[in-house]
Design a protein around this motif. Sequence first.
Motif, PDB file in Angstrom:
ATOM      1  N   LYS A  16       7.117 -13.086   4.207  1.00  0.00           N
ATOM      2  CA  LYS A  16       8.212 -14.049   4.155  1.00  0.00           C
ATOM      3  C   LYS A  16       8.722 -14.237   2.732  1.00  0.00           C
ATOM      4  CE  LYS A  16       9.430 -18.725   5.639  1.00  0.00           C
ATOM      5  NZ  LYS A  16       8.927 -19.965   6.280  1.00  0.00           N
ATOM      6  N   GLU A  17       7.780 -14.279   1.787  1.00  0.00           N
ATOM      7  CA  GLU A  17       8.153 -14.499   0.394  1.00  0.00           C
ATOM      8  C   GLU A  17       8.495 -13.192  -0.318  1.00  0.00           C
ATOM      9  OE1 GLU A  17       5.396 -16.937  -1.679  1.00  0.00           O
ATOM     10  OE2 GLU A  17       5.117 -18.336  -0.001  1.00  0.00           O
ATOM     11  N   ARG A  18       8.531 -12.065   0.445  1.00  0.00           N
ATOM     12  CA  ARG A  18       8.923 -10.743  -0.064  1.00  0.00           C
ATOM     13  C   ARG A  18       8.133 -10.387  -1.328  1.00  0.00           C
ATOM     14  NH1 ARG A  18      13.282  -8.906   2.467  1.00  0.00           N
ATOM     15  NH2 ARG A  18      13.746  -7.384   0.815  1.00  0.00           N
ATOM     16  N   LEU A  19       6.832 -10.551  -1.194  1.00  0.00           N
ATOM     17  CA  LEU A  19       5.954 -10.212  -2.311  1.00  0.00           C
ATOM     18  C   LEU A  19       5.343  -8.829  -2.146  1.00  0.00           C
ATOM     19  CD1 LEU A  19       4.040 -13.614  -2.662  1.00  0.00           C
ATOM     20  CD2 LEU A  19       5.931 -12.762  -4.065  1.00  0.00           C
ATOM     21  N   ALA A  20       5.513  -8.216  -0.974  1.00  0.00           N
ATOM     22  CA  ALA A  20       4.936  -6.892  -0.732  1.00  0.00           C
ATOM     23  C   ALA A  20       5.688  -6.224   0.403  1.00  0.00           C
ATOM     24  CB  ALA A  20       3.455  -7.027  -0.394  1.00  0.00           C
ATOM     25  N   CYS A  21       5.425  -4.891   0.556  1.00  0.00           N
ATOM     26  CA  CYS A  21       5.996  -4.122   1.658  1.00  0.00           C
ATOM     27  C   CYS A  21       7.526  -4.180   1.623  1.00  0.00           C
ATOM     28  CB  CYS A  21       5.468  -4.649   2.994  1.00  0.00           C
ATOM     29  SG  CYS A  21       5.630  -3.478   4.361  1.00  0.00           S
ATOM     30  N   GLN A  22       8.080  -3.840   0.455  1.00  0.00           N
ATOM     31  CA  GLN A  22       9.530  -3.903   0.271  1.00  0.00           C
ATOM     32  C   GLN A  22      10.196  -2.524   0.306  1.00  0.00           C
ATOM     33  OE1 GLN A  22      11.143  -6.958   0.033  1.00  0.00           O
ATOM     34  NE2 GLN A  22       9.062  -7.530   0.673  1.00  0.00           N
ATOM     35  N   CYS A  48       1.087  -3.401   6.121  1.00  0.00           N
ATOM     36  CA  CYS A  48       2.384  -2.744   5.959  1.00  0.00           C
ATOM     37  C   CYS A  48       2.318  -1.365   6.604  1.00  0.00           C
ATOM     38  CB  CYS A  48       2.725  -2.626   4.469  1.00  0.00           C
ATOM     39  SG  CYS A  48       4.427  -2.123   4.164  1.00  0.00           S
ATOM     40  N   LYS A  49       3.265  -1.077   7.472  1.00  0.00           N
ATOM     41  CA  LYS A  49       3.307   0.213   8.150  1.00  0.00           C
ATOM     42  C   LYS A  49       4.618   0.931   7.845  1.00  0.00           C
ATOM     43  CE  LYS A  49       0.313  -1.101  11.983  1.00  0.00           C
ATOM     44  NZ  LYS A  49       0.184  -1.213  13.464  1.00  0.00           N
ATOM     45  N   CYS A  50       4.533   2.283   7.668  1.00  0.00           N
ATOM     46  CA  CYS A  50       5.710   3.105   7.400  1.00  0.00           C
ATOM     47  C   CYS A  50       6.132   3.842   8.674  1.00  0.00           C
ATOM     48  CB  CYS A  50       5.402   4.106   6.286  1.00  0.00           C
ATOM     49  SG  CYS A  50       4.961   3.305   4.718  1.00  0.00           S
ATOM     50  N   SER A  51       7.154   4.651   8.517  1.00  0.00           N
ATOM     51  CA  SER A  51       7.629   5.442   9.657  1.00  0.00           C
ATOM     52  C   SER A  51       6.550   6.437  10.077  1.00  0.00           C
ATOM     53  CB  SER A  51       8.931   6.163   9.293  1.00  0.00           C
ATOM     54  OG  SER A  51       8.688   7.048   8.208  1.00  0.00           O
ATOM     55  N   LYS A  52       6.837   7.181  11.174  1.00  0.00           N
ATOM     56  CA  LYS A  52       5.826   8.028  11.791  1.00  0.00           C
ATOM     57  C   LYS A  52       5.283   9.105  10.865  1.00  0.00           C
ATOM     58  CE  LYS A  52       5.056   9.961  16.340  1.00  0.00           C
ATOM     59  NZ  LYS A  52       5.697  10.361  17.615  1.00  0.00           N
ATOM     60  N   ASN A  53       6.153   9.699  10.067  1.00  0.00           N
ATOM     61  CA  ASN A  53       5.747  10.826   9.215  1.00  0.00           C
ATOM     62  C   ASN A  53       5.436  10.387   7.787  1.00  0.00           C
ATOM     63  OD1 ASN A  53       6.072  12.683  11.325  1.00  0.00           O
ATOM     64  ND2 ASN A  53       8.279  12.817  10.926  1.00  0.00           N
ATOM     65  N   SER A  54       5.257   9.058   7.570  1.00  0.00           N
ATOM     66  CA  SER A  54       5.028   8.565   6.204  1.00  0.00           C
ATOM     67  C   SER A  54       3.711   7.795   6.125  1.00  0.00           C
ATOM     68  CB  SER A  54       6.177   7.647   5.765  1.00  0.00           C
ATOM     69  OG  SER A  54       7.388   8.355   5.764  1.00  0.00           O
ATOM     70  N   LEU A  55       3.193   7.748   4.922  1.00  0.00           N
ATOM     71  CA  LEU A  55       1.941   7.038   4.638  1.00  0.00           C
ATOM     72  C   LEU A  55       2.206   5.987   3.577  1.00  0.00           C
ATOM     73  CD1 LEU A  55      -1.175   6.927   5.075  1.00  0.00           C
ATOM     74  CD2 LEU A  55      -1.381   8.484   3.137  1.00  0.00           C
ATOM     75  N   TYR A  56       1.726   4.682   3.831  1.00  0.00           N
ATOM     76  CA  TYR A  56       1.972   3.589   2.889  1.00  0.00           C
ATOM     77  C   TYR A  56       0.948   3.620   1.763  1.00  0.00           C
ATOM     78  CZ  TYR A  56       2.564  -1.122   1.028  1.00  0.00           C
ATOM     79  OH  TYR A  56       2.768  -2.193   0.194  1.00  0.00           O
ATOM     80  N   MET A  57       1.438   3.599   0.523  1.00  0.00           N
ATOM     81  CA  MET A  57       0.592   3.515  -0.665  1.00  0.00           C
ATOM     82  C   MET A  57       0.696   2.090  -1.211  1.00  0.00           C
ATOM     83  SD  MET A  57      -0.531   6.593  -0.700  1.00  0.00           S
ATOM     84  CE  MET A  57      -1.297   6.761  -2.309  1.00  0.00           C
ATOM     85  N   LYS A  58      -0.413   1.268  -1.004  1.00  0.00           N
ATOM     86  CA  LYS A  58      -0.364  -0.161  -1.310  1.00  0.00           C
ATOM     87  C   LYS A  58      -0.150  -0.425  -2.801  1.00  0.00           C
ATOM     88  CE  LYS A  58      -2.790  -4.465  -0.275  1.00  0.00           C
ATOM     89  NZ  LYS A  58      -3.970  -5.068   0.392  1.00  0.00           N
ATOM     90  N   GLU A  59      -0.808   0.385  -3.642  1.00  0.00           N
ATOM     91  CA  GLU A  59      -0.711   0.148  -5.087  1.00  0.00           C
ATOM     92  C   GLU A  59       0.723   0.313  -5.585  1.00  0.00           C
ATOM     93  OE1 GLU A  59      -2.826   2.031  -3.624  1.00  0.00           O
ATOM     94  OE2 GLU A  59      -4.757   1.015  -3.924  1.00  0.00           O
TER      95      GLU A  59
END
Length: 631
Positions: A520-526, A541-552
């Motif tokens: 809600k506060e748009r602090l991550a997963c932008q 945080c989840k990405c599209s089917k062919n992508s992998l989310y890198m949290k750092e």
Amino acid sequence: MSQRNKGAALALILALTMVVINVVSGSARFFVEKNSLTVLNSWKMGAKHDAAIANFGLPIYGGFMIGSVVYAGQDAYGCDSFNKTFNSKSPYPTILLIDRGVCSFVLKIWNGKQSGVAAVLIVDNIVEPLITMDSPSQDEDPDFIDKINIPSALILRSFGDNLKKALERGEEVIVKIDWSESIPTPDERVEYELWANTNDKCGVHCDKQIDFIKSFKGTAQILEKGGYTLFRPHYISWFCPKELLLSKHCKTQCINQGRYCAPDPKQDFEDGYNGKDVVYENLRQLCVHRVAKEKNTSWVWWDYVMDFNIRCSMKEKKYSRECAETVVESLGLSLEKIKKCIGDPDADVENEVLKAEQAFQLGQENRGVVTIFPTMIINNAQYRGKLEKTAVLKAICSGFKERTEPSICLNADIETNECLEANGGCWQDKRSNVTACKDTYRGRVCECPVVNGVQYKGDGYTFCKPYGPARCSMNNGGCWSETREGLTFSACSNSETSGCRCPLGFHGDGLKCEDIDECKERLACQCDDCKCKNTWGGYECKCSKNSLYMKEQDTCIERRSGSRSRWLFTIVGLIAFAGISLAACIFYKYHLQSYMDSEIKYIMSQYIPLDSHNINEDSKQMTTLVVLNED
């Protein structure tokens, strides 16, 4: 009993009393036992002031009390119930200030206790030296006097006026009432005395005396057997004026020709026991102590007094010389020595034992005159307060120099339970049952505790907080902590010695923490094509089917890096296989060559017998030819 006899009896008692008072006024004076009082937050009144300890209630011998003063008000003498609770704005206990006058000291302090205060100070209404606030006489003794369990004292009018003026100006007055020096500590042994009477039909005072002896007997014997105390019993006596020596009243109340007298138990000279019987038994009990002391068993006196009260009660009409002598023999004491000590009660001579008693009674040097019984004197200071086991033991223990007390002074046997009522006015954490109230024989103190190796720090009255590396083990260090769905988060960190800080994913002051909604506060997963879902203490945080989310990096990357890795693995595998095959081939050729050399040498040695040197040379040449032909 006729009115004439009653009047004569009262006249004689008054005459005996007046004789004692006249002797006292000429040779000794009444001592007022005092404690000190200091105003802690005013330099103008900061010096120590004397306060006279009341002869009832529970002084905190050996200890002190810090409290906030509240004035009952002009014309509020405390003779009627205040019908309210006095509370100061300070975290300290409340000490009530009441003006003297109109009614008795006991009634004022009782009503003060009922209003919930910790102590009462009575302000004198005239300019005079301090006096002792005494309890009512036997006939006027109210039922509530034994229920007064708070300390009280009388202060001078001038000092009381200063306290009231400061309070009228709206100032807070914090005082320290200190009893630590009320009982002297001259050496490592405490000497104390009990002034008593063998009459068990004198009403409330006699009942209190025997109840005290019964409850205190075991403690007294432990102290004396261990050599910690030196105890002496004493008995009050009067003497008859010369002009009344031949009267029936003196003859029935006195021994040794009017030298030693005691009031008639029932003030009836013609019925039942009389004062002469009481004086005689008083003398016997003194001799019991003297003879027992010669055998180094002075504590047997306590056994004799208790056994005599049970077996030879005046109420049961068994109060006699024969019964007393039976008790003496049952305790293994020498009856002959005791008889010799008693002497002839009818002789016109001084009795050595009773004469010494009267000298003690009139006071010596800096000790006061004994005028009532029962009275306790500890290290030459008259004990003030309720004659009760716990209170008396506290006073005796305060007569030892600090850290020289016997173990009986340090155990739970003399806890006053001051912490049970309102936690003694100290800080308390009810969740973990940790309290700053510490109850000792020297009185209640508010001191932040050490619990399971964890030190609490604070003022002890309003707050205490755990401090140090292990603080989180005690109620989470006083910080916020919560568990949901198997996950626990805490604002306490053992890496920090103090303070509370909300963990990552939460915000607050550490005493209360709330989850941060990172989505809600748009602090991550932008990143583009990212879908954010908030969780307690974090987020997903989840990405599209062919992508992998890198949290750092808060970004999504394509999954092609995985196929490259598989091709690279395949190539590396083929190269490794080729290398292994080549090594195996080289090894095989070397092994075949060695085998053929050995076979050729064997054949040539059979068919072409040459010298060994030529054979070796020829075999090498032949081997070379064979190998070349194979290639």
